[in-house]
Design an enzyme around this catalytic site. Structure first.
Site, PDB file in Angstrom:
ATOM      1  CG  ASP A 212      -1.927   1.025   1.295  1.00  0.00           C
ATOM      2  OD1 ASP A 212      -2.754   1.022   0.372  1.00  0.00           O
ATOM      3  OD2 ASP A 212      -1.946   1.841   2.229  1.00  0.00           O
ATOM      4  CD  GLU A 262       2.946 -27.984   2.137  1.00  0.00           C
ATOM      5  OE1 GLU A 262       1.847 -28.398   2.445  1.00  0.00           O
ATOM      6  OE2 GLU A 262       3.664 -27.278   2.873  1.00  0.00           O
TER       7      GLU A 262
HETATM    8  C1  GLC Z   1      -4.185   3.039  -0.717  1.00  0.00           C
HETATM    9  C2  GLC Z   1      -5.408   2.169  -0.617  1.00  0.00           C
HETATM   10  C3  GLC Z   1      -6.560   3.035  -0.183  1.00  0.00           C
HETATM   11  C4  GLC Z   1      -6.243   3.622   1.170  1.00  0.00           C
HETATM   12  C5  GLC Z   1      -4.909   4.366   1.156  1.00  0.00           C
HETATM   13  C6  GLC Z   1      -4.404   4.622   2.531  1.00  0.00           C
HETATM   14  O1  GLC Z   1      -4.283   3.995  -1.711  1.00  0.00           O
HETATM   15  O2  GLC Z   1      -5.635   1.504  -1.817  1.00  0.00           O
HETATM   16  O3  GLC Z   1      -7.762   2.335  -0.148  1.00  0.00           O
HETATM   17  O4  GLC Z   1      -7.232   4.524   1.551  1.00  0.00           O
HETATM   18  O5  GLC Z   1      -3.908   3.620   0.521  1.00  0.00           O
HETATM   19  O6  GLC Z   1      -4.026   3.418   3.136  1.00  0.00           O
END
Ligand code: GLC
Length: 561
Positions: A212, A262
């Site tokens: 993210d 595995e």
């Molecule tokens: C990313 C995620 C989004 C979130 C943001 C903060 O862009 O996809 O949904 O609000 O990060 O974590």
């Protein structure tokens, strides 16, 4: 679907299905989707023909931002299941040849994370505070934020805390909601903590990580004011800092240390990186960098042949779809059907008006989204499908304000529509109080879905579409079946490294045409007038009915040449 053995890692041409767990399937009737719900729908995903699922956050969270505010990185939110349930999901999915990618949220945690609570309880300058970005304020009594940085979700990116003694104190940085304090990536202890988290999930047989805000993490250590608010696409005080690449080199070493065992196949990581130019993107794709970063160009492009072609060429020229998988939607942008109907490119926090179900332009949006799916799935490399895209779900624009949960809506005072409209729980059946989303029954029936489903939702349901050869779902299934079996599709043939993965062909204005070897032609008409199809032996698949070698507006075809 099990990937046939080829001489390349599975992820280079994988079809990955993005699951937003709270909205996918609810097994216990509490109105919130859960891990057992995902398990129960594995046969559906297998028949659809996906290689992997990416699970957006399912960790314990106070839900300040739909779970992207994590209060425990090594557990499952009790409303969604248990760690044992995660292991069962991975094991069952493996039985269908489906891998599981988990979401890693390293830019920020939740204000409820024990480390942040400890930081609040500790003194300024303490090791606990050093895990985050705390700073004294400016102005009289430090009453002004330390600098002028703004939150992505509107308003200041700083919140002032009350010190343990009760007086107003320091400020902490949160690029997103105030419930999402940013980690201090200049502190090696943060790095060590995340290494443990990564190993925890890889050890539980996650096939990879979606990272993210992968262009965030490191901030200008001087915390200098900015002259304009940074956009995620460009290097700035808090995006695309050079230090990221050393970090990703270390993570790559960890990923590569998991040898096939595995559960066969290397582990991948795909970064959420918004970028404006090759110069911004390329460092992420160094040989020793992240295996993959998302390629958002098809999301940003409007329904316009020149725009689309430019979007595709930009990525093909830089990286290719194997390192930069294609996407036309995700949980942060308006649904493709509605976007294309409005003639828009997509962007997170987009607030341009979108059509409602029943508006005539939505018909064109449906046709365009079908054609866009065939375009995306014909391109070389890997692609991600966001849940519900295969059903042609429109953006739910009529959600009442009180139902909206997105912090972007709240923090903007309602001027930003927010992202709830693409997160409405899926319709599985054509009737029923939750259209089959909730299966289990609690005492007295099941609770209403956490976001209200519109009355017309059943029309888009899996049950309605499954037997209909003209449906969205049937188109996706047919495309994914063909893609798996046609030697030109996916990553393409490895036989002759000299063969280009795709070759653009001259075509009429407002159309797109490319070929792939052996024997595959893609053509799409993004204009208003019917045009002749390129030379071909046979139509393999069409996004909408075609006759007499003619390609109607807003239609794409896969041709055998
Ligand atoms: C990313 C995620 C989004 C979130 C943001 C903060 O862009 O996809 O949904 O609000 O990060 O974590």
């Amino acid at each position: 679907m099990a990937t046939v053995s080829r001489n390349h890692p599975w992820w280079q041409d994988a079809i990955v299905y993005e699951v937003y767990p709270r909205s996918f399937a609810d097994s216990d009737g509490d109105g919130i989707g859960d891990l057992a719900g995902v398990r129960s729908r594995l046969p559906y995903l297998s028949e659809l023909g996906v290689d992997a699922i990416w699970m957006t956050p399912f960790y314990p969270s106070p839900l300040a931002d739909g779970g992207y505010d994590v209060s425990d990185y090594r557990d499952v939110d009790p409303r969604l299941g248990t760690l044992a349930g995660f292991d069962e999901l991975v094991a069952d999915a493996a039985g269908y040849g489906i891998r599981v990618i988990v979401d890693l949220v390293p830019n920020h945690c939740s204000a409820e994370h024990p480390y942040f609570r400890a930081a609040l309880a500790a003194a300024p300058g303490s090791p606990e505070r050093e895990m985050f970005i705390f700073h004294d304020g400016r102005g009289r009594d430090g009453a002004e934020p330390p600098n002028n940085w703004q939150s992505v979700f509107h308003g200041a990116a700083w919140t002032r805390v009350t010190e343990p003694g009760g007086r107003p104190g320091q400020w902490y940085l949160h690029l997103f909601d105030r419930g999402q304090p940013d980690w201090n990536w200049r502190n090696p202890a943060v790095n060590a903590y995340f290494e443990e988290v990564i190993r925890f999930w890889l050890g539980r047989r996650a096939a990879g990580l979606r990272i993210d805000v992968a262009h965030g993490l490191f901030k200008d250590p001087g915390l200098a004011d900015v002259t304009e608010q940074p956009l995620a696409h460009r290097p700035s005080a808090y995006y695309h800092r050079a230090e990221l690449h050393e970090l990703y080199r270390l993570w790559r070493v960890i990923l590569d240390s998991y040898v096939p065992g595995e559960f066969p196949g290397a582990r991948t990581a795909v970064g959420e990186v918004w970028y404006d130019s090759p110069a911004t993107l390329m460092p992420y794709l160094a040989e020793t960098g992240l295996p993959q970063v998302f390629n958002f160009q098809l999301i940003l492009a409007r329904w316009d042949a020149a725009d689309m072609r430019q979007a595709i060429e930009a990525v093909e020229g830089m990286a290719g779809g194997d390192r930069a998988p294609w996407v036309i939607g995700n949980h942060d942008v308006p649904r493709p059907v509605s976007r294309y109907a409005a003639g828009l490119g997509g962007a997170p926090n987009d607030s341009a008006p979108l059509p409602r179900v029943g508006d005539p332009e939505l018909r064109a949006g449906m046709r365009r989204a079908r054609a866009a799916a065939l375009l995306m799935l014909a391109l070389p490399g890997s692609a991600y499908i966001y849940q519900g895209e295969e059903l042609g779900l429109p953006e739910v624009v009529e959600l009442p304000d009180e139902a909206r949960q997105d912090p972007a809506f709240r923090r903007s005072g309602g001027t930003a529509r927010g992202r709830d409209g693409c997160r409405v729980p899926l319709p599985w059946t054509s009737t029923g109080s939750s259209f089959g989303f909730s299966t289990g029954n609690r005492q007295g029936g099941h609770a209403a879905p956490w976001l209200p489903q519109p009355g017309y939702w059943g029309h888009y349901s899996v049950a309605t579409q499954i037997g209909d050869p003209g449906s969205f779902l049937s188109l996706y299934r047919a495309a994914l079946t063909l893609r798996r079996t046609h030697p030109a599709l996916g990553r393409g043939s490895d036989d002759d490294p000299g063969t280009p993965l795709m070759t653009w062909q001259d075509s009429a204005p407002r159309t797109l045409c490319f070929t792939r070897e052996p024997g595959f032609t893609f053509a799409a008409n993004l204009g208003q007038a019917t045009v002749p199809m390129p030379p071909h032996a046979r139509v393999l698949l069409a996004s909408d009915p075609v006759t007499d070698g003619k390609l109607p507006p807003d239609t794409a075809v896969w041709l055998a040449s």
